[in-house]
Every structure is written in structure tokens, then in C-alpha cells.
Motif scaffolding. Structure first.
Motif, PDB file in Angstrom:
ATOM      1  N   GLY A 122       0.712  -1.125   0.031  1.00 48.26           N
ATOM      2  CA  GLY A 122       0.059   0.127  -0.196  1.00 48.26           C
ATOM      3  C   GLY A 122       1.002   1.398  -0.035  1.00 48.26           C
ATOM      4  O   GLY A 122       0.328   2.360  -0.240  1.00 48.26           O
ATOM      5  N   VAL A 188      -7.168   9.000  -5.864  1.00 50.31           N
ATOM      6  CA  VAL A 188      -8.248   7.691  -6.581  1.00 50.31           C
ATOM      7  C   VAL A 188      -9.509   8.045  -5.614  1.00 50.31           C
ATOM      8  O   VAL A 188     -10.720   7.586  -5.995  1.00 50.31           O
ATOM      9  CB  VAL A 188      -7.623   6.504  -6.686  1.00 50.31           C
ATOM     10  CG1 VAL A 188      -8.652   5.387  -6.928  1.00 50.31           C
ATOM     11  CG2 VAL A 188      -6.648   6.530  -7.762  1.00 50.31           C
ATOM     12  N   SER A 214      -9.363  -4.821  -3.680  1.00 48.69           N
ATOM     13  CA  SER A 214      -8.911  -4.049  -2.634  1.00 48.69           C
ATOM     14  C   SER A 214     -10.167  -3.825  -1.467  1.00 48.69           C
ATOM     15  O   SER A 214     -11.106  -3.496  -1.921  1.00 48.69           O
ATOM     16  CB  SER A 214      -8.510  -2.660  -3.289  1.00 48.69           C
ATOM     17  OG  SER A 214      -8.657  -1.774  -2.116  1.00 48.69           O
ATOM     18  N   THR A 254      -9.084  -3.243 -11.681  1.00 47.71           N
ATOM     19  CA  THR A 254      -7.643  -2.805 -11.743  1.00 47.71           C
ATOM     20  C   THR A 254      -6.879  -3.711 -12.808  1.00 47.71           C
ATOM     21  O   THR A 254      -6.231  -4.646 -12.441  1.00 47.71           O
ATOM     22  CB  THR A 254      -7.099  -3.028 -10.148  1.00 47.71           C
ATOM     23  OG1 THR A 254      -7.379  -4.567  -9.846  1.00 47.71           O
ATOM     24  CG2 THR A 254      -7.659  -2.172  -9.224  1.00 47.71           C
ATOM     25  N   TYR A 259      -5.263  -5.653  -8.062  1.00 43.37           N
ATOM     26  CA  TYR A 259      -4.991  -5.530  -6.391  1.00 43.37           C
ATOM     27  C   TYR A 259      -5.932  -6.325  -5.883  1.00 43.37           C
ATOM     28  O   TYR A 259      -7.484  -6.298  -5.947  1.00 43.37           O
ATOM     29  CB  TYR A 259      -5.168  -4.056  -5.877  1.00 43.37           C
ATOM     30  CG  TYR A 259      -4.846  -3.858  -4.573  1.00 43.37           C
ATOM     31  CD1 TYR A 259      -3.425  -3.501  -4.258  1.00 43.37           C
ATOM     32  CD2 TYR A 259      -5.548  -4.324  -3.507  1.00 43.37           C
ATOM     33  CE1 TYR A 259      -2.725  -3.546  -3.072  1.00 43.37           C
ATOM     34  CE2 TYR A 259      -5.147  -4.200  -2.115  1.00 43.37           C
ATOM     35  CZ  TYR A 259      -3.831  -3.836  -1.846  1.00 43.37           C
ATOM     36  OH  TYR A 259      -3.097  -3.961  -0.825  1.00 43.37           O
ATOM     37  N   ASP A 288      -9.472   1.471 -12.374  1.00 43.52           N
ATOM     38  CA  ASP A 288      -8.279   2.013 -11.163  1.00 43.52           C
ATOM     39  C   ASP A 288      -6.929   1.671 -11.955  1.00 43.52           C
ATOM     40  O   ASP A 288      -6.776   0.543 -11.701  1.00 43.52           O
ATOM     41  CB  ASP A 288      -8.843   1.451 -10.055  1.00 43.52           C
ATOM     42  CG  ASP A 288      -7.786   1.966  -8.709  1.00 43.52           C
ATOM     43  OD1 ASP A 288      -6.793   2.446  -9.110  1.00 43.52           O
ATOM     44  OD2 ASP A 288      -7.968   1.558  -7.657  1.00 43.52           O
ATOM     45  N   TYR A 290      -4.220   1.330 -11.179  1.00 37.84           N
ATOM     46  CA  TYR A 290      -3.339   0.986  -9.855  1.00 37.84           C
ATOM     47  C   TYR A 290      -2.053   0.588 -10.395  1.00 37.84           C
ATOM     48  O   TYR A 290      -1.832  -0.387 -11.176  1.00 37.84           O
ATOM     49  CB  TYR A 290      -3.960   0.143  -8.915  1.00 37.84           C
ATOM     50  CG  TYR A 290      -3.362  -0.357  -7.751  1.00 37.84           C
ATOM     51  CD1 TYR A 290      -3.374   0.739  -6.677  1.00 37.84           C
ATOM     52  CD2 TYR A 290      -2.492  -1.304  -7.408  1.00 37.84           C
ATOM     53  CE1 TYR A 290      -2.780   0.686  -5.537  1.00 37.84           C
ATOM     54  CE2 TYR A 290      -1.935  -1.493  -6.460  1.00 37.84           C
ATOM     55  CZ  TYR A 290      -2.048  -0.679  -5.582  1.00 37.84           C
ATOM     56  OH  TYR A 290      -1.707  -0.635  -4.130  1.00 37.84           O
ATOM     57  N   SER A 317      -3.531   8.250  -9.783  1.00 39.64           N
ATOM     58  CA  SER A 317      -3.028   9.035  -8.877  1.00 39.64           C
ATOM     59  C   SER A 317      -1.584   8.853  -8.615  1.00 39.64           C
ATOM     60  O   SER A 317      -1.054   8.273  -9.174  1.00 39.64           O
ATOM     61  CB  SER A 317      -3.376   8.962  -7.177  1.00 39.64           C
ATOM     62  OG  SER A 317      -3.150   7.776  -6.688  1.00 39.64           O
ATOM     63  N   SER A 319      -0.162   8.640  -5.730  1.00 39.09           N
ATOM     64  CA  SER A 319       0.116   7.970  -4.463  1.00 39.09           C
ATOM     65  C   SER A 319       0.940   7.002  -4.277  1.00 39.09           C
ATOM     66  O   SER A 319       1.850   6.846  -3.356  1.00 39.09           O
ATOM     67  CB  SER A 319      -1.208   7.521  -3.752  1.00 39.09           C
ATOM     68  OG  SER A 319      -1.990   8.619  -3.605  1.00 39.09           O
ATOM     69  N   ARG A 327      -2.146  13.620  -2.158  1.00 42.94           N
ATOM     70  CA  ARG A 327      -3.580  13.678  -2.312  1.00 42.94           C
ATOM     71  C   ARG A 327      -3.768  14.429  -3.803  1.00 42.94           C
ATOM     72  O   ARG A 327      -4.600  15.032  -3.923  1.00 42.94           O
ATOM     73  CB  ARG A 327      -4.500  14.198  -1.309  1.00 42.94           C
ATOM     74  CG  ARG A 327      -4.364  13.899   0.041  1.00 42.94           C
ATOM     75  CD  ARG A 327      -4.328  12.463   0.232  1.00 42.94           C
ATOM     76  NE  ARG A 327      -5.412  11.914  -0.206  1.00 42.94           N
ATOM     77  CZ  ARG A 327      -5.558  10.581  -0.793  1.00 42.94           C
ATOM     78  NH1 ARG A 327      -4.179  10.154  -1.132  1.00 42.94           N
ATOM     79  NH2 ARG A 327      -6.632  10.007  -1.231  1.00 42.94           N
TER      80      ARG A 327
HETATM   81  C1  LIG Z   1      -6.791  -0.409  -5.203  1.00 40.98           C
HETATM   82  C2  LIG Z   1      -6.193   0.962  -4.837  1.00 40.98           C
HETATM   83  N1  LIG Z   1      -6.312   1.865  -5.767  1.00 40.98           N
HETATM   84  C3  LIG Z   1      -5.849   3.064  -5.552  1.00 40.98           C
HETATM   85  C4  LIG Z   1      -5.290   3.442  -4.321  1.00 40.98           C
HETATM   86  C5  LIG Z   1      -4.751   4.804  -4.081  1.00 40.98           C
HETATM   87  O1  LIG Z   1      -5.711   5.597  -3.442  1.00 40.98           O
HETATM   88  P1  LIG Z   1      -5.244   7.220  -3.451  1.00 40.98           P
HETATM   89  O2  LIG Z   1      -4.954   7.738  -4.856  1.00 40.98           O
HETATM   90  O3  LIG Z   1      -6.530   7.769  -2.891  1.00 40.98           O
HETATM   91  O4  LIG Z   1      -4.271   7.327  -2.292  1.00 40.98           O
HETATM   92  C6  LIG Z   1      -5.257   2.433  -3.383  1.00 40.98           C
HETATM   93  C7  LIG Z   1      -4.602   2.798  -2.104  1.00 40.98           C
HETATM   94  O5  LIG Z   1      -4.032   1.869  -1.538  1.00 40.98           O
HETATM   95  C8  LIG Z   1      -5.458   1.138  -3.692  1.00 40.98           C
HETATM   96  O6  LIG Z   1      -5.632   0.169  -2.930  1.00 40.98           O
END
Ligand SMILES: Cc1ncc(COP(=O)(O)O)c(C=O)c1O
Length: 471
Positions: A122, A188, A214, A254, A259, A288, A290, A317, A319, A327
Motif C-alpha cells: 500500500g 483515487v 481492494s 484494476t 489489487y 483504477d 493502480y 493518482s 500516491s 492527495r
Molecule cells: C486499489 C487501490 N487503488 C488506488 C489506491 C490509491 O488511492 P489514493 O490515490 O486515494 O491514495 C489504493 C490505495 O492503497 C488502492 O488500494
């Protein structure tokens, strides 16, 4: 061993009663008891009264001591489990999974807590955040920003970031989007929350969801009122025949790096999924994207939105490439969805804070983002290889999935194994891992999800050795 003994001491300490909460049952509010208790347990974890590995009293016991119904305690434990602070399993106890970050002043006053080796997925390697490059980007962006740009901005985000993303997404993900077609969101998470609201307004109550998928996203969508219809996932990604059989309209996927299983949606499944989306009104793929940027042994796969933009809502994102703390994310959606989404974004928070957007735009256009990705990719590949070698050495015969991309991999466990129990034993031994069952909607083969991005090769090897002992 040392960790196990610390855990055992904590069990005794906590098992005696609700003293660790320092709560006066007489001060319980008339309403919102679950929130009151959640905050109290969170505080106890945050200030170190409950160390990682400590076991909490059984729900019935704590409810009796506090004079509240058992449902209140169950709800509080569930909320803290969702926050990643507790781990619970059916029929077993509930334990503290992590100590949450504390302000330095508080940390200095309390005894040091030995943090276990944390292989839960994560997070990217936060120590690799390009601080200097970010500072330069912030300075350059601020120097160039006119005063009027510090007012309320466009709900879609700053033009600078949307233009930078349009180029970046085209080049790295094959997504052809005009800056006017991109909506900047707070990660995301906000993108999905807005999409859930748009779907609800359209009368959608049930959506398809990867199983396993997820847990965090699932909890979020459910809290926005959606019912999730599980669609099985295997090594080739989402089972599209099973999706068709559900009869749902929208589906959350995803495809770049599933995920949590780590698979990449296979070419024939990609085609089938897009054919499914085209075949009937109301069908929509929510992609997503991811971990799409983290690829090691294979060519990048284009986003689904690159092939069928009129049927795909694409969400991404920074992240996992820079840091969740920024964010900053984006949504590229078909026009009708986008218009509703922008309205909801505006009603939520007007727009995403501009200064971070401007710095990110600068980082992307200056080439600093790509340089950072190249650097961390090499480091992550080394870490993945170290983890793989350690798994082969210490856990011979286990099947490993999802190694070609991303920041985590999946280790399959023998049929019938209780992955949550293994994760608990591993934690007691000093290594935190995530059971695959945590992400399942329906029972299925057990496994452990291991993140490697944020851990050095030595710690990875040590973590797997401890895990093997615990198993
Ligand atoms: C499946 C999945 N998508 C996206 C995200 C990223 O989320 P964010 O962009 O809000 O940080 C996560 C965060 O762990 C996730 O588990």
C-alpha cells in the motif's frame, strides 16, 4: 521471540480489562457510542498504551466492562480494522496491527515500541520522495503564479496540471485526453467517491467488483451505498464470462496490476471486457489504473481508456509514484459522466488545492517526475528480486503471483491454510503481512500479500525468514 514476549505481556495487560482505555463509562455519550469507543482505542494505540501485537479484550468482555452493547464494540473494532490499526479474524481475537504515527513530542515521552518489519502493501518508499526536486518545482511554480490564480479555481483543477497530465497520460498510458477532459481529484479515493455518487444518482445500486479486490476501495464504495457483486479474478485478471452472468452495469477493475493478486488483465480478457461494455447501455468500466507505472519485466500495457474511452472511466493518482500525502489524482471519463462528476467535485470542495497541483505540473513538465520514476523503478526491482529469492529460499514450494509489476506480490498458501492466523503468528514473530482473505468477498484459496517497495533487501530477507518460522 522478544516481540512475542512483548506481545504476551501486552495480552496480560490488556486482557485484565478496559483500563488501557482510561474511559469512564459514566462519560459515555447518549449517541455515537461506537465513535466514542473508536476514538478511545485509536488514542490508546496512538500514544503507545496499546503496542503493536497487543491483543484486545473479546468484544463481549469489553462491552460488559463498559456497559455498552456488544454491537458497539464490534463496530468500533471494525472501523479500526478498516483504518489498518487492528487485525481481526473470525473466531479469533483482535490484535493491534500497527502503531499509528505520533507527534515527536509524544513519541519522546513514551517508551520506544519495536516496530515489526512491515511487509503490508500500500505504500511506496516514502524515503525516496524527491524532496529537492519537489522544492524546486514548488519554488518555480510559485514564482510564476499570478495573484489571481490564488483565488477559487476551476473545479476540474488547474489548467497547468491538466495540460501536463494530458501529455503524460498520452505518453505513458496511451490515454488521449484533452486538458478539458481531465478532472483533478484528491487521489483515487475521491475519484471513486465522486463516481459512486454519480452512479447512485443514475439509480445504480449494484456494481461488479473484483474478488479478491481492494478491501479499502470496497469499504469506501459500500459506504457510499453501493452493493458489490463479486466477480472472480484469476492469474489472467477479471473473469469476464462471470461478469456477464452477474447482469450488473458498471464494474470496478484494476487491469494494469490487479489489487491484490498482482496479475495483469490478459489480452483476450481486455478485449472481452470492452466488448461486454459495448454490448449494452448502462455498462461502464471503472478503471483504477493502480500501479501502472511500476513495471519490471514486461512492456507497459496501455490503459483500457486508451482503447475505448467512451466506455471507460479512468482513475489514477501519484500516491504510489510520489506519496499518498500529496492527495493528487485524476479522472478521465466519458462526457456525460464527466459533467456530473465535475458538478459533484464542485459541491464537495470547490476544487483541489492549487499549489500542490502547480508543483506537480512543474515536476512533470521539467522531466523530474520521470527521472524519479526511473530511479525508484531500479530500486524496486532489486527489492522485488530480494523478496523473491527469500521466498524461494525460506518458503520453498509456494507459488508466487504478480511479480512482473507493482509494489507487492502474492504468495499462495496450501489449500485449507488459515491466512489470517498465519498473519497473526507472523506479527507476533515481528513481521506484518496481509492475509489475502482480508480482500475477499467470498471464501477462496488462502495467500499472503507482501509489499516490498518500502523495505530494504536485508529487512525483506529477515522478514521472510521470520514469516517462515511463524508458518
Ligand atoms: C486499489 C487501490 N487503488 C488506488 C489506491 C490509491 O488511492 P489514493 O490515490 O486515494 O491514495 C489504493 C490505495 O492503497 C488502492 O488500494
Amino acid at each position: 521471540m522478544e516481540q512475542g514476549q512483548a506481545g504476551a505481556a501486552a495480552v496480560d495487560q490488556v486482557g485484565r480489562g478496559a483500563d488501557f482505555l482510561q474511559l469512564d463509562p459514566a462519560s459515555a455519550p447518549a449517541h455515537g457510542l461506537a465513535g466514542w469507543l473508536t476514538a478511545a482505542v485509536r488514542d490508546a494505540i496512538t500514544d503507545g498504551r496499546l503496542p503493536a501485537g497487543a491483543r484486545l479484550p473479546a468484544t463481549r468482555v469489553l462491552a460488559g466492562q463498559l456497559g455498552v452493547s456488544r454491537g458497539v464494540v464490534v463496530e468500533a473494532y471494525q472501523r479500526l480494522t478498516d483504518e489498518g490499526l487492528l487485525s481481526g479474524r473470525r473466531g479469533g481475537g483482535t490484535g493491534v496491527l500497527a502503531t499509528s504515527p505520533r507527534p515527536a513530542a509524544v513519541r519522546a515521552e513514551t517508551a520506544p515500541v519495536r516496530v515489526p518489519i512491515d511487509l503490508r502493501p500500500g505504500l511506496p518508499d516514502l524515503s525516496a520522495f524527491p524532496r529537492q526536486a519537489w522544492l524546486r518545482a514548488e519554488r518555480a511554480a510559485l514564482a510564476r503564479t499570478p495573484d489571481h490564480a490564488l483565488g477559487y479555481g476551476d473545479p476540474r483543477g488547474t489548467l497547468e496540471l491538466r495540460a501536463a497530465l494530458a501529455t503524460w497520460l498520452g505518453r505513458s498510458r496511451g490515454v488521449r485526453a484533452d486538458p478539458t477532459e481531465i478532472v483533478v481529484v484528491n487521489g483515487v479515493a475521491q475519484g471513486l467517491a465522486l463516481i459512486a455518487q454519480v452512479l447512485a444518482r443514475r439509480g445504480v445500486t449494484t456494481v461488479g467488483y473484483e474478488d479478491p479486490g481492494s478491501r479499502g476501495t470496497r469499504d469506501q464504495l459500500e459506504r457510499w451505498g453501493l452493493t458489490l457483486e463479486p466477480v472472480p479474478v484469476d492469474d489472467r485478471g477479471l473473469d469476464v464470462d462471470a461478469l456477464t452472468a452477474t447482469g450488473v452495469g458498471p464494474v470496478f477493475v484494476t487491469p494494469a496490476h490487479q489489487y491484490p493478486t498482482g496479475g495483469v488483465l490478459a489480452p483476450e480478457r481486455r478485449r472481452a471486457l470492452l466488448e461486454w461494455a459495448r454490448a449494452a447501455d448502462g455498462r461502464l468500466v471503472i478503471e483504477d489504473d493502480y500501479d501502472a507505472e511500476h513495471r519490471y519485466d514486461r512492456a507497459p500495457v496501455a490503459a483500457l481508456a486508451a482503447v475505448a474511452p467512451e466506455h471507460v472511466v479512468h482513475v489514477g493518482s501519484v500516491s504510489k509514484t510520489l506519496a499518498p500525502a500529496l492527495r493528487l489524482g485524476w479522472v478521465v471519463a466519458p462526457r456525460d459522466v464527466r459533467e456530473e462528476l465535475v458538478a459533484r467535485k464542485q459541491w464537495s470542495d470547490i476544487t483541489t488545492p492549487a499549489l500542490g497541483q502547480l508543483a506537480l505540473a512543474e515536476l512533470i513538465t521539467s522531466g523530474g517526475f520521470e527521472r524519479h520514476l526511473r530511479k525508484v523503478r531500479a530500486r524496486q526491482r532489486d527489492r522485488r528480486d530480494a523478496l523473491l529469492d527469500a521466498v524461494r529460499l525460506h518458503l520453498p514450494g509456494t507459488r508466487v503471483h504478480g511479480v512482473a509489476a507493482g509494489l507487492h506480490l502474492l504468495v499462495g498458501l496450501p489449500d485449507g491454510a488459515d491466512d489470517a492466523a498465519v498473519a497473526e503468528r507472523a506479527l507476533a514473530a515481528g513481521v506484518a503481512v496481509q492475509p489475502l482473505s482480508h480482500h475477499r468477498l467470498r471464501p477462496g484459496p488462502p495467500g499472503l500479500v507482501l509489499g516490498y517497495a518500502a523495505t530494504t533487501p536485508d529487512r525483506l530477507r529477515e522478514g521472510v525468514r521470520l514469516l517462515a518460522d511463524a508458518m
